[in-house]
Design an enzyme around this catalytic site. Structure first.
Site, short mmCIF file in Angstrom:
data_model
loop_
_atom_site.label_atom_id
_atom_site.label_comp_id
_atom_site.label_asym_id
_atom_site.label_seq_id
_atom_site.Cartn_x
_atom_site.Cartn_y
_atom_site.Cartn_z
N ASP A 24 44.46 101.30 41.89
CA ASP A 24 44.69 102.85 42.12
C ASP A 24 45.69 103.31 41.18
O ASP A 24 46.89 102.82 41.06
CB ASP A 24 45.46 102.95 43.68
CG ASP A 24 44.77 104.42 44.04
OD1 ASP A 24 44.18 105.08 43.39
OD2 ASP A 24 45.36 104.90 44.93
N TYR B 127 47.57 106.75 39.25
CA TYR B 127 48.57 107.89 39.86
C TYR B 127 48.65 109.00 38.49
O TYR B 127 49.69 109.30 38.12
CB TYR B 127 50.08 107.17 39.80
CG TYR B 127 51.11 107.84 40.71
CD1 TYR B 127 50.99 108.44 41.87
CD2 TYR B 127 52.34 108.08 40.13
CE1 TYR B 127 52.11 108.95 42.54
CE2 TYR B 127 53.29 108.65 40.66
CZ TYR B 127 53.15 109.36 42.05
OH TYR B 127 54.49 109.87 42.51
N HIS C 24 50.19 116.05 41.28
CA HIS C 24 50.42 115.21 42.18
C HIS C 24 51.75 114.48 42.24
O HIS C 24 52.90 114.57 43.14
CB HIS C 24 49.54 114.27 42.60
CG HIS C 24 49.59 113.12 43.77
ND1 HIS C 24 49.75 113.71 45.20
CD2 HIS C 24 49.82 112.07 43.58
CE1 HIS C 24 49.99 112.53 45.74
NE2 HIS C 24 49.96 111.56 44.78
N GLU D 103 44.00 111.08 50.67
CA GLU D 103 44.16 111.34 49.34
C GLU D 103 42.84 111.64 48.56
O GLU D 103 41.96 110.67 48.72
CB GLU D 103 45.17 110.26 48.66
CG GLU D 103 46.60 110.27 49.19
CD GLU D 103 47.55 109.49 48.06
OE1 GLU D 103 46.89 108.58 47.43
OE2 GLU D 103 48.68 109.84 48.15
N GLU E 291 40.57 111.33 45.77
CA GLU E 291 40.62 110.77 44.45
C GLU E 291 39.26 110.63 44.11
O GLU E 291 38.30 110.78 44.95
CB GLU E 291 41.19 109.29 44.59
CG GLU E 291 42.74 109.49 45.32
CD GLU E 291 43.51 108.00 44.96
OE1 GLU E 291 43.05 107.20 44.34
OE2 GLU E 291 44.65 107.97 45.55
N ASP F 142 41.86 107.73 49.59
CA ASP F 142 42.84 106.90 49.68
C ASP F 142 43.81 106.96 50.85
O ASP F 142 44.90 107.64 50.76
CB ASP F 142 43.60 106.66 48.35
CG ASP F 142 44.75 105.81 48.47
OD1 ASP F 142 44.52 104.70 49.39
OD2 ASP F 142 45.71 105.92 47.76
N ARG G 30 52.04 108.12 55.45
CA ARG G 30 53.36 108.44 54.89
C ARG G 30 54.75 107.92 55.50
O ARG G 30 55.61 107.62 54.77
CB ARG G 30 53.50 110.23 54.84
CG ARG G 30 52.20 110.61 54.16
CD ARG G 30 52.07 110.19 52.69
NE ARG G 30 50.99 111.01 52.10
CZ ARG G 30 50.27 110.47 50.91
NH1 ARG G 30 50.86 109.56 50.43
NH2 ARG G 30 49.29 111.30 50.48
N GLN H 24 54.73 104.29 54.30
CA GLN H 24 54.96 104.26 52.94
C GLN H 24 56.42 104.58 52.69
O GLN H 24 57.04 103.83 51.81
CB GLN H 24 54.02 105.35 52.31
CG GLN H 24 54.13 105.57 50.83
CD GLN H 24 52.99 106.30 50.13
OE1 GLN H 24 52.29 106.90 50.69
NE2 GLN H 24 53.34 106.29 49.04
N LYS I 68 48.81 101.88 52.69
CA LYS I 68 47.53 102.12 52.04
C LYS I 68 46.35 101.12 52.42
O LYS I 68 45.19 101.12 52.02
CB LYS I 68 47.69 102.05 50.33
CG LYS I 68 48.84 103.01 49.65
CD LYS I 68 48.27 104.35 49.89
CE LYS I 68 49.08 105.36 49.10
NZ LYS I 68 48.66 106.55 48.50
N THR J 140 40.51 102.50 52.47
CA THR J 140 40.09 103.20 51.48
C THR J 140 38.71 103.60 51.59
O THR J 140 37.99 102.58 51.68
CB THR J 140 40.24 102.69 50.29
OG1 THR J 140 41.78 102.10 50.13
CG2 THR J 140 40.20 103.42 49.06
N THR K 41 45.77 110.68 43.72
CA THR K 41 45.41 112.02 44.03
C THR K 41 45.17 112.97 43.19
O THR K 41 46.02 113.04 42.19
CB THR K 41 46.29 112.21 45.07
OG1 THR K 41 46.72 111.24 46.07
CG2 THR K 41 46.10 113.72 45.86
N GLU L 233 51.11 117.25 50.52
CA GLU L 233 51.23 118.54 49.42
C GLU L 233 50.77 119.77 50.30
O GLU L 233 51.58 120.76 49.87
CB GLU L 233 50.66 118.27 48.15
CG GLU L 233 51.33 117.03 47.49
CD GLU L 233 50.16 116.47 46.28
OE1 GLU L 233 49.18 115.62 46.58
OE2 GLU L 233 50.07 116.95 45.19
#
Lengths: 430, 430
Positions: free
Chosen positions: A136, A138, A143, A209, A211, A243, A247, A250, A263, A267, A360, A374
């Protein structure tokens, strides 16, 4: 213009202009009949799946490039993905030809047509690929900036390496699931009060997320980087990726080795793999890159794709989903080619079916942010779903629907959907 | 005491007391003849491999628990790993019985014995397992403290989560290789001067990490955590792991998502998988855990294993390797059972052949540190290899040898070795 992407191309199958699966698309998937049967490879066309194993049995894939290989009597696309661009191209040409309105072979053969064209309502779509490794990235600057601002403050939002490196990490392949698989809210450790020990329980800050991901085609060898100008030969096609992210888990776990349990519980990917050939007409410029990337990450020409993306959410109480985000794949700062060149620059080998997701995909405006984190700015600005419901993060019973398509002139090359419903956490005793 | 781990047990094959492979061990591997032929499953015994596919053909595995399955005519141990503890136990009992000095079946059958017992010098050992997902933990308190001190200073050495969570991250499965595979020095981005752009080139701070890893046996289902008291049912056996690391690449890339290219170019494992049954007599207490872990990570009894570990290094100019580290698996703070319970607490599923490594196993004294980074304290205290050579990090042509064993009374249950030689970086033009 390729013969198989001609916007004027028409199939004998009627396809409305907002269908994701016109003859210009021809995405690959793995399916079986609702009544059971063997998983096999098919292509979506309008409201049907074209069963490639049936066409192969009928001798319609006797193409020299395919070399007699049975790519379609398979429970995954891996063998076909490993075959490379020549085989992909010839196969696509043949399928496109067989579906044209002026081609009689399939159109006028009632028996074959009935066997080979199955309504989508009569099949179950399975995981299309056996994923070896899942990475994955970024790669959305917006983001990374948004999340960095929330987790580390505005001054440290974008790390010093971000504009130099397509930052990425290894994800969990075992828990990549196909659209429609319900998602169990994960249990785990979180720490909300720094003066108290961490606590155990269901994640309270469950998120999606938005993606996209690409699948690797032919393998590369260990110790041999793929030069960026060759990366396109190793990319088979793309899917939508959700994804799922916890939070609160995380935040507590991610230093110093990155996200792990936050995560790895699931997925989701869309079931139809849209080929790079189908996406070719929608190539476009990505964002300008400043500073100029190091030479091993430089390549000329249009590196991005204009893919409109949406996220919809539906609670248990709602009758229809409501759109909560609109974004676009073209917003991504780092291209797929840069991602793959970077991934292999150490000599790391890739294999057919490896999945590499974008990270994301957030755009510049608040309605284009690709996660609840977000969109609600860490829960501080709840979004309104209906007269009676708002959301900070996902609740049990919520269904998240992601969709995306390229808009052509009177037709769409679409990805279908990736859907997942949140199930309540397990009630475990310890 | 199990019949198959009795220290007095003797084989008709002569085995010196310092052999890693007495009848008490019986580790599984995958091999083929030097002259070629089909990969198949064998067991190490003294200086021989016992070809289990030959024994199976001879009808010696007609055990009800095996259910007629062909576990040994296979290019990997995955099928056997998935079979579970009952099958493992019965198979081990049969192999142990056949190798006993007082059992005539194999001992006195010249034809069968010659077919089934092949000198190790006549075979090539292959990757024993098809690894689905590879996870690397970070479970040595000493290592985490050492690295944390160097990268973030003494005050921030151990992150607040470290004593609560068996911290880990997902690694790259495609580049896990078997002992003997040469390791190409990786290319990549590094930044030594914060006022200058990063530079591209061969890693200058190449390192090993002394680790061990366990292989997952039977799968777990997505959404269903493995309770810690059941984790042992899902652990098949262990190997030595060298988690090759490029420290300069790591330093530049690792925030905020963790190590990626710094690790993904290669991870080496020893070829023989030592079963948990063979290790059972060497169970011992691990370090005391304070604070008390959360309930889902609590389990009673001895959770560690007394496995002596060594790292040796040999440069091109040296005639024999020199030992540079002695450590022990028992130093690890978090147990394998805690690692697996934590890994699956979110519902993350595991599959047969998944590899979970320990993280670098450093002990309390400077000669027990499991990486060059720590042994030379980031290069500030070079280690002396010979009269004429010192090392800060690994140089081209260096061979790293890791070995480990459990010391019984007059015998050893050993892991053999994991070896890798550093090749110079590719000379790539950009």
């Amino acid at each position: 213009m390729s013969i198989t992407t001609d916007p004027k191309l028409r199939s004998f199958i009627e396809i409305p202009p907002d269908s994701h699966f016109p003859i210009q698309n021809l995405p690959y998937g793995v399916f079986r009949n609702n009544s059971g049967g063997t998983p096999r490879v098919g292509v979506a066309i309008g409201e049907f799946v074209l069963d490639l194993s049936v066409l192969d049995e009928a001798g319609l894939f006797n193409i020299p490039e395919l070399d007699g290989k049975k790519y379609f009597h398979q429970p995954s696309l891996n063998a076909f993905m490993s075959a490379g661009q020549k085989v992909w191209k010839k196969t696509r040409e043949r399928i496109s030809q067989l579906l044209r309105e002026d081609e009689a072979t399939l159109r006028d053969n009632d028996t074959l047509r009935t066997q080979a064209l199955i309504p989508l309502s009569q099949i179950e779509l399975l995981m299309p690929v056996e994923i070896g490794d899942y990475t994955d990235f970024y790669s959305s600057r917006e983001h990374a900036t948004n999340v960095g601002t929330m987790f580390r403050g505005k001054e440290n939002a974008l790390m010093p390496n971000w504009l130099w490196i397509p930052v990425g990490y290894h994800g969990r392949a075992s828990s990549v699931v196909v659209s429609g698989t319900p998602i169990r809210r994960p249990l785990g450790q979180t720490r909300t009060d720094d003066t108290q020990p961490p606590v155990f329980g269901p994640s309270r800050l469950l998120d999606f997320e938005l993606e996209m991901g690409f699948f690797v085609g032919p393998e590369s060898k260990l110790g041999e980087p793929i030069p960026i100008e060759k990366t396109h030969e190793h990319i088979f096609g793309m899917v939508l990726v959700n994804d799922w992210s916890a939070r609160d888990i995380q935040k507590w776990e991610y230093v110093p080795l990155g996200p792990f349990l936050a995560k790895n519980f699931a997925t989701s990917i869309s079931p139809w793999v849209v080929t790079m050939e189908a996406l070719e007409p929608f190539r476009c410029e990505g964002p300008p890159q400043d500073p100029t990337p190091l030479p091993y990450l430089q390549s000329a020409g249009k590196q991005a794709f204009d893919i409109h993306l949406e996220v919809l959410l539906k609670s248990k109480r709602m009758e229809a989903p409501v759109r909560i985000c609109q974004s676009n794949f073209r917003y991504l700062y780092w291209s797929m080619y840069q991602q793959l060149a970077h991934h292999t620059i150490t000599g790391c080998n890739v294999r057919p079916g490896d999945l590499m997701a974008s990270g994301t995909i957030s755009g510049p405006t608040p309605d284009s942010y690709g996660s609840m984190l977000e969109l609600t700015w860490r829960g501080s600005k709840p979004i309104r779903l209906s007269e009676s419901e708002t959301r900070k993060f996902l609740e049990d019973g919520d269904t998240v629907i992601m969709t995306g398509w390229c808009q052509g002139d009177g037709y769409r090359v679409g990805f279908g959907e990736v859907i997942g419903e949140i199930l309540p956490a397990l009630d475990m005793e310890f």
